[in-house]
Design an enzyme around this catalytic site. Sequence first.
Site, PDB file in Angstrom:
ATOM      1  N   LYS A   1       0.806  -1.220   0.000  1.00 53.76           N
ATOM      2  CA  LYS A   1       0.000   0.000   0.000  1.00 53.76           C
ATOM      3  C   LYS A   1       0.842   1.275   0.000  1.00 53.76           C
ATOM      4  CE  LYS A   1      -4.409  -1.587   1.708  1.00 53.76           C
ATOM      5  NZ  LYS A   1      -4.180  -3.017   2.007  1.00 53.76           N
TER       6      LYS A   1
ATOM      7  N   SER B   1       1.591  -9.796  -1.076  1.00 50.76           N
ATOM      8  CA  SER B   1       1.263  -8.375  -0.920  1.00 50.76           C
ATOM      9  C   SER B   1       1.665  -7.812   0.443  1.00 50.76           C
ATOM     10  CB  SER B   1      -0.239  -8.175  -1.136  1.00 50.76           C
ATOM     11  OG  SER B   1      -0.988  -9.060  -0.320  1.00 50.76           O
TER      12      SER B   1
ATOM     13  N   GLU C   1      -9.846   6.680   3.961  1.00 44.25           N
ATOM     14  CA  GLU C   1     -10.688   5.710   4.651  1.00 44.25           C
ATOM     15  C   GLU C   1      -9.819   4.507   4.971  1.00 44.25           C
ATOM     16  OE1 GLU C   1     -10.372   5.759   1.375  1.00 44.25           O
ATOM     17  OE2 GLU C   1      -9.913   3.637   1.056  1.00 44.25           O
TER      18      GLU C   1
HETATM   19  C1  LIG Z   1      -5.041  -4.042   1.693  1.00 45.60           C
HETATM   20  C2  LIG Z   1      -4.347  -5.278   1.391  1.00 45.60           C
HETATM   21  C3  LIG Z   1      -4.717  -6.099   0.309  1.00 45.60           C
HETATM   22  C4  LIG Z   1      -5.910  -5.826  -0.568  1.00 45.60           C
HETATM   23  O1  LIG Z   1      -5.858  -4.635  -1.299  1.00 45.60           O
HETATM   24  P1  LIG Z   1      -5.681  -4.617  -2.864  1.00 45.60           P
HETATM   25  O2  LIG Z   1      -5.979  -3.204  -3.210  1.00 45.60           O
HETATM   26  O3  LIG Z   1      -6.645  -5.578  -3.462  1.00 45.60           O
HETATM   27  O4  LIG Z   1      -4.277  -5.002  -3.162  1.00 45.60           O
HETATM   28  C5  LIG Z   1      -3.966  -7.231   0.039  1.00 45.60           C
HETATM   29  N1  LIG Z   1      -2.912  -7.563   0.815  1.00 45.60           N
HETATM   30  C6  LIG Z   1      -2.530  -6.807   1.866  1.00 45.60           C
HETATM   31  C7  LIG Z   1      -1.360  -7.244   2.660  1.00 45.60           C
HETATM   32  C8  LIG Z   1      -3.223  -5.645   2.182  1.00 45.60           C
HETATM   33  O5  LIG Z   1      -2.844  -4.915   3.245  1.00 45.60           O
END
Ligand SMILES: *Cc1c(COP(=O)(O)O)cnc(C)c1O
Length: 397
Positions: free
Chosen positions: A87, A376, A109
Amino acid sequence: MNKTLNGNFGKFGGAFVPETLIYALDELENYYNKIRGDRDFFREFNNLLTEYAGRPTPLTYAPNFSKRFEINTYLKREDLLHTGAHKLNNCLGQGLIAKGLNKKRIIAETGAGQHGVATATVCAFLKIPCEIYMGSIDYERQKLNVFRMQLLGARVNKVESGSKTLKDAMNEALRDWVTNINTTHYMIGSAAGPHPFPTIVRDFQRVIGEEARSQIFKSTGTLPDAIFACVGGGSNSIGLFKAFIQDESVKIFGAEAAGKGIETGLHSATLSAGRPGVLHGSLSYLLQNSDGQVEEAHSIAPGLDYPGVGPEHSYLKESKRAIYEGITDDEALEALEILAKEEGIICALESAHAVALAIKKVKELGKGSTIIISLSGRGDKDMQTIMNSLEAKNEQN
Ligand SMILES: *Cc1c(COP(=O)(O)O)cnc(C)c1O
């Protein structure tokens, strides 16, 4: 009054917003068009990604996982980025835009607090005052992230309306934006919302796929057979996918949260089980009942717990360039444990959905295939949830 700007992704996207927001969206779009080809802007952005956030993130070969499932697996390590997830890429980019537009204040948000923490981090660094909207239920559930945001200097506003979760926090942030349009930038946290946000957020996350593409070439001399990412709003996934969309031989898979099972109604599998509709200013797939009321989403992974999805994913689904499938809470937990024990990497519950889908697809892809999975984020934030779930499972058995 609604005005529709260009839908950018086939019939999906657009800007279904009150008249008062059109001014701000136009201002944002004009500024973005100016900087998207601007070398100085991207020099500064890339510099922050390197010096502050820790890019490039590694592409890690997973030897034990690869051996166990007979598939060559590479992990794109967004879990190693500063603040522990992808993010921050988007927040740094939008932070620079807010500065360029001379905005005196940033709002955002947050659901579980991940985007709130990334926003508060960037606002501290760039010295821009920051207010975060958070549903009161999430506020109570995610006390630690509330404290993190406050420690970083942000003000966290509890939202008591509706279901008191992410969707309502987003509504409240949009309301604030309408009121304070001249002074305020709204930092949207995923590749969703009204145009131009889905494009801007994607472009700031593209670095994930661009790095991964050149890293896999360096390691294997060729393209992967398939790539995998989890889909909440859809930012880490579109960031990975974008660099490979032109490569027809590369299969693209998005893992949605099937929660307790799609048939139970407790899930967030927007693309698998939803229908097109308008939420938060854009036309995309949406979880809604037969009257068009937005339904509650559920997932064990807080970042996937959203009833909408970014419009570009709806387009990729309908054009069949990408395949989206649901992964249940239990399947995600199991994949998380496997990756932890095989590779010594505890990933986020969201990312574990992508790992689980990859495991499911081994047979279809064929032994000896090569894949990339987007990790992610890291799992530290999820320890309590994982512990409770595994304890409950053991008691059942
Ligand atoms: C917020 C988050 C997501 C989901 O958000 P996307 O916009 O779909 O990428 C996925 N993995 C992690 C670790 C997150 O914090």
